[in-house]
Design a protein around this motif. Structure first.
Motif, PDB file in Angstrom:
ATOM      1  N   THR A  55       3.689 -36.698  13.481  1.00  0.00           N
ATOM      2  CA  THR A  55       3.153 -36.591  12.127  1.00  0.00           C
ATOM      3  C   THR A  55       3.465 -37.811  11.263  1.00  0.00           C
ATOM      4  O   THR A  55       3.171 -37.809  10.071  1.00  0.00           O
ATOM      5  CB  THR A  55       3.694 -35.326  11.434  1.00  0.00           C
ATOM      6  N   VAL A  82      -1.326 -36.901  13.598  1.00  0.00           N
ATOM      7  CA  VAL A  82      -1.741 -36.238  12.362  1.00  0.00           C
ATOM      8  C   VAL A  82      -2.921 -36.935  11.695  1.00  0.00           C
ATOM      9  O   VAL A  82      -3.721 -36.296  11.019  1.00  0.00           O
ATOM     10  CB  VAL A  82      -0.541 -36.135  11.395  1.00  0.00           C
ATOM     11  N   GLY A 105      -0.464 -31.419   8.561  1.00  0.00           N
ATOM     12  CA  GLY A 105       0.157 -30.651   9.628  1.00  0.00           C
ATOM     13  C   GLY A 105      -0.667 -29.479  10.094  1.00  0.00           C
ATOM     14  O   GLY A 105      -0.708 -29.176  11.299  1.00  0.00           O
ATOM     15  N   THR A 126       9.576 -36.016  15.071  1.00  0.00           N
ATOM     16  CA  THR A 126       9.471 -35.803  13.635  1.00  0.00           C
ATOM     17  C   THR A 126      10.712 -36.314  12.919  1.00  0.00           C
ATOM     18  O   THR A 126      11.633 -36.870  13.532  1.00  0.00           O
ATOM     19  CB  THR A 126       9.239 -34.314  13.323  1.00  0.00           C
ATOM     20  N   PHE A 134       3.095 -27.466  10.029  1.00  0.00           N
ATOM     21  CA  PHE A 134       2.767 -27.701  11.437  1.00  0.00           C
ATOM     22  C   PHE A 134       3.524 -26.746  12.349  1.00  0.00           C
ATOM     23  O   PHE A 134       2.927 -26.042  13.174  1.00  0.00           O
ATOM     24  CB  PHE A 134       3.085 -29.152  11.801  1.00  0.00           C
TER      25      PHE A 134
END
Length: 237
Positions: A55, A82, A105, A126, A134
């Motif tokens: 992301t 993302v 997300g 992440t 997400f």
């Protein structure tokens, strides 16, 4: 137009270059900085892992710090990004199979659900802090996540003098890329409301969710694009 760029380095420099290309005057004031945690990636993904989710481009930068033999198991997985900027970072890191969501997300989770079986875990690179959208969407759908927190975002240390140096005169527009940055702007506003002309600026946020994290005084002067993409954000200038 004088435009404040609040995102961290190195992305703030790229945004500044694009603003100059469009004829604007960028002012750099990164409000957050990334602390990389490459040790979170030293253990290879499980052999049954089906995909990699990311992301933020920062996760790709952390991956690139690993030795080649440690990167290889990650690069063998299809990556789900993302958005476009993160996808470009994944391509630069060496990924070949890249799928791109619509910038947030929830859309990334929906893309994974539409493409991947829930039987195999998904490796998620992440940082912290982060939105829960997400993870919550995937877990509700029965997907297992191999979570790797490979960086953390912390506030940059800024004196009132440093803030005044960038914000006097106040920029015409302030670009806001995350909820954490919006909250930092609230802190700066509380410290400098009497000395700086905050009423002058518009707040251009990457999404409506980010705009909601701004101080109430700023929200009537906030805007966001239909999709959380920087190219669309800059069109609001």
């Amino acid at each position: 137009m004088r435009v404040l760029v609040t995102r961290p380095e190195p992305t703030s420099a790229r945004t500044a270059a694009e603003l100059k290309r469009r004829g604007h005057e960028p002012v750099l004031l990164p409000l957050m900085q990334a602390i990389q945690q490459p040790e979170a990636l030293m253990k290879a993904p499980e052999t049954e892992a089906s995909a990699l989710a990311v992301t933020s481009a920062e996760a790709m930068r952390v991956l690139e710090t690993l030795p080649q033999d440690r990167q290889a198991p990650y690069l063998a997985l299809p990556v789900f990004s993302v958005g476009r900027a993160t996808a470009r970072a994944a391509e630069a890191a060496g990924f070949a199979a890249i799928s791109i969501a619509d910038g947030d997300g929830s859309s990334l989770a929906k893309l994974l659900i539409s493409r991947m079986d829930a039987a195999a875990p998904i490796v998620y690179l992440t940082g912290t802090p982060r939105s829960s959208d997400f993870e919550a969407t995937l877990q509700k759908a029965g997907y297992a996540l191999d979570l790797r927190e490979c960086y953390r975002m912390i506030p940059t240390s800024l004196s009132d003098a440093a803030v005044a140096d960038r914000l006097d005169p106040m920029p015409d527009a302030i670009l806001v890329y995350s909820s954490e940055t919006a909250r930092r702007l609230a802190e700066l506003y509380a410290r400098t409301a009497q000395s700086l002309d905050w009423q002058r600026a518009r707040f251009l946020c990457l999404s409506d969710k980010i705009a909601c994290a701004l101080p109430a005084e700023f929200q009537p002067r906030s805007q966001w694009p239909m999709e959380p993409r920087e190219d669309l954000l800059l069109l609001l200038l």
